[in-house]
Design a protein around this motif. Structure first.
Motif, mmCIF file in Angstrom:
data_model
loop_
_atom_site.group_PDB
_atom_site.id
_atom_site.type_symbol
_atom_site.label_atom_id
_atom_site.label_comp_id
_atom_site.label_asym_id
_atom_site.label_seq_id
_atom_site.Cartn_x
_atom_site.Cartn_y
_atom_site.Cartn_z
ATOM 1 N N THR A 2 34.171 46.757 51.885
ATOM 2 C CA THR A 2 33.739 48.028 51.311
ATOM 3 C C THR A 2 32.645 48.710 52.125
ATOM 4 O OG1 THR A 2 32.139 46.894 49.873
ATOM 5 C CG2 THR A 2 34.343 47.299 48.967
ATOM 6 N N LYS A 8 34.245 58.248 41.774
ATOM 7 C CA LYS A 8 35.455 57.524 41.393
ATOM 8 C C LYS A 8 36.052 56.820 42.606
ATOM 9 C CE LYS A 8 36.610 60.557 37.499
ATOM 10 N NZ LYS A 8 37.633 61.461 36.889
ATOM 11 N N VAL A 9 36.181 55.512 42.519
ATOM 12 C CA VAL A 9 36.684 54.704 43.625
ATOM 13 C C VAL A 9 38.137 55.042 43.936
ATOM 14 C CG1 VAL A 9 37.116 52.346 44.442
ATOM 15 C CG2 VAL A 9 35.076 52.838 43.078
ATOM 16 N N LYS A 10 38.920 55.353 42.901
ATOM 17 C CA LYS A 10 40.335 55.664 43.113
ATOM 18 C C LYS A 10 40.512 56.908 43.984
ATOM 19 C CE LYS A 10 42.219 53.493 38.934
ATOM 20 N NZ LYS A 10 43.006 53.713 37.683
ATOM 21 N N VAL A 11 39.626 57.882 43.822
ATOM 22 C CA VAL A 11 39.716 59.096 44.635
ATOM 23 C C VAL A 11 39.390 58.779 46.087
ATOM 24 C CG1 VAL A 11 38.838 61.442 44.955
ATOM 25 C CG2 VAL A 11 39.117 60.523 42.649
ATOM 26 N N THR A 12 38.367 57.945 46.298
ATOM 27 C CA THR A 12 38.018 57.527 47.657
ATOM 28 C C THR A 12 39.151 56.729 48.288
ATOM 29 O OG1 THR A 12 35.657 57.465 47.113
ATOM 30 C CG2 THR A 12 36.361 56.226 49.051
ATOM 31 N N LYS A 13 39.792 55.872 47.509
ATOM 32 C CA LYS A 13 40.931 55.111 48.014
ATOM 33 C C LYS A 13 42.092 56.042 48.375
ATOM 34 C CE LYS A 13 40.271 50.563 45.899
ATOM 35 N NZ LYS A 13 40.853 49.521 45.007
ATOM 36 N N ALA A 14 42.281 57.079 47.566
ATOM 37 C CA ALA A 14 43.331 58.051 47.890
ATOM 38 C C ALA A 14 43.019 58.738 49.216
ATOM 39 C CB ALA A 14 43.457 59.081 46.776
ATOM 40 N N GLY A 57 35.530 62.072 46.120
ATOM 41 C CA GLY A 57 35.147 60.711 45.751
ATOM 42 C C GLY A 57 33.640 60.547 45.718
ATOM 43 N N VAL A 84 40.086 52.116 51.698
ATOM 44 C CA VAL A 84 41.032 51.574 50.710
ATOM 45 C C VAL A 84 40.701 50.129 50.362
ATOM 46 C CG1 VAL A 84 42.885 53.138 51.444
ATOM 47 C CG2 VAL A 84 42.710 50.859 52.472
#
Length: 231
Positions: A68, A185-191, A180, A62
């Motif tokens: 990162t 997509k970074v948002k999917v990895t963050k999810a 992700g 996240v």
């Protein structure tokens, strides 16, 4: 805990006295008699190790405080999530806990394999000259663990609600992290990292519950009993 430790002796246990103390197998009979284990419950060790390593990697996923790169998790993955969980799984074998030994040993091996991928000298990451190939390979790696965790969830249904939640959130974590990698997509990895944090919290709860023995604690934490199948 095994059925013997809970006082629910398996079928045929009434013959244990005839087999002598410590004798697990009577060649004249077609069954094995499981004796109560003197090995301490390794469940708390395995769960604490899993929770701590998962929480650290999820913080990175996240991008907590802008971090990162996941390489800081290598030490934790080898010795805490890896070695400690592997030992917990090995100790579950003589206790007769098939679910525990399968889960702890497998996830201990997962963390060790993940650490090996991140170690530069392993050459695994540098072997992929195309970034897309690396992302797809990591996605496939995570999908395999999503499948394993989902199948393990079926074994947890007969145990308690907390373990079902733990494996359910972990399945979603693996799935989102894999997606992700596939999509970039970074948002999917963050999810996925967010669900990983929730997974770690549930694992901590289960670990404390395993640690708080009724005979030695002022109170215990319920894991949420599930009605057993009627014979």
């Amino acid at each position: 805990m095994t059925d013997v430790e809970k006082g629910n002796a398996p079928a045929g246990a009434s013959h244990a006295a005839n087999n002598g103390p410590g004798q697990l197998w009577d060649p004249s009979r077609s069954y094995a008699v499981r004796q109560p284990s003197r090995i301490a419950n390794p469940g708390a060790l395995g769960l604490f190790s899993f929770a701590s390593t998962t929480l650290l990697l999820s913080f990175i996923n996240v991008q907590t405080r802008g971090v990162t790169e996941p390489n800081v998790v290598v030490g934790m993955a080898i010795f805490v999530g890896g070695l400690a969980q592997l030992l917990a799984g090995m100790w579950e074998f003589p206790r007769g806990n098939v679910f525990g030994c399968t889960a702890f040993t497998s996830y201990g091996a997962f963390w060790m394999s993940y650490a090996t991928i991140l170690i530069p000298s392993s050459g695994i990451l540098t072997a992929y000259t195309n970034p897309d190939d690396l992302s797809n390979a990591l996605g496939l790696y995570l999908i395999i663990w999503f499948i394993f965790t989902t199948l393990l969830l079926f074994g947890a249904i007969r145990r308690n609600i907390s373990f079902c939640l733990l494996l359910g959130f972990l399945s979603l974590t693996f799935l989102l992290l894999a997606c992700g990698e596939f999509t970039g997509k970074v948002k999917v990895t963050k999810a996925g990292g967010g669900f990983g944090i929730v997974t770690a919290i549930v694992a901590y709860y289960c670990a404390v519950s395993e640690l708080m023995i009724l005979e030695e604690s002022y109170f215990t934490l319920p894991l949420g009993s599930i009605r057993k199948r009627s014979e």
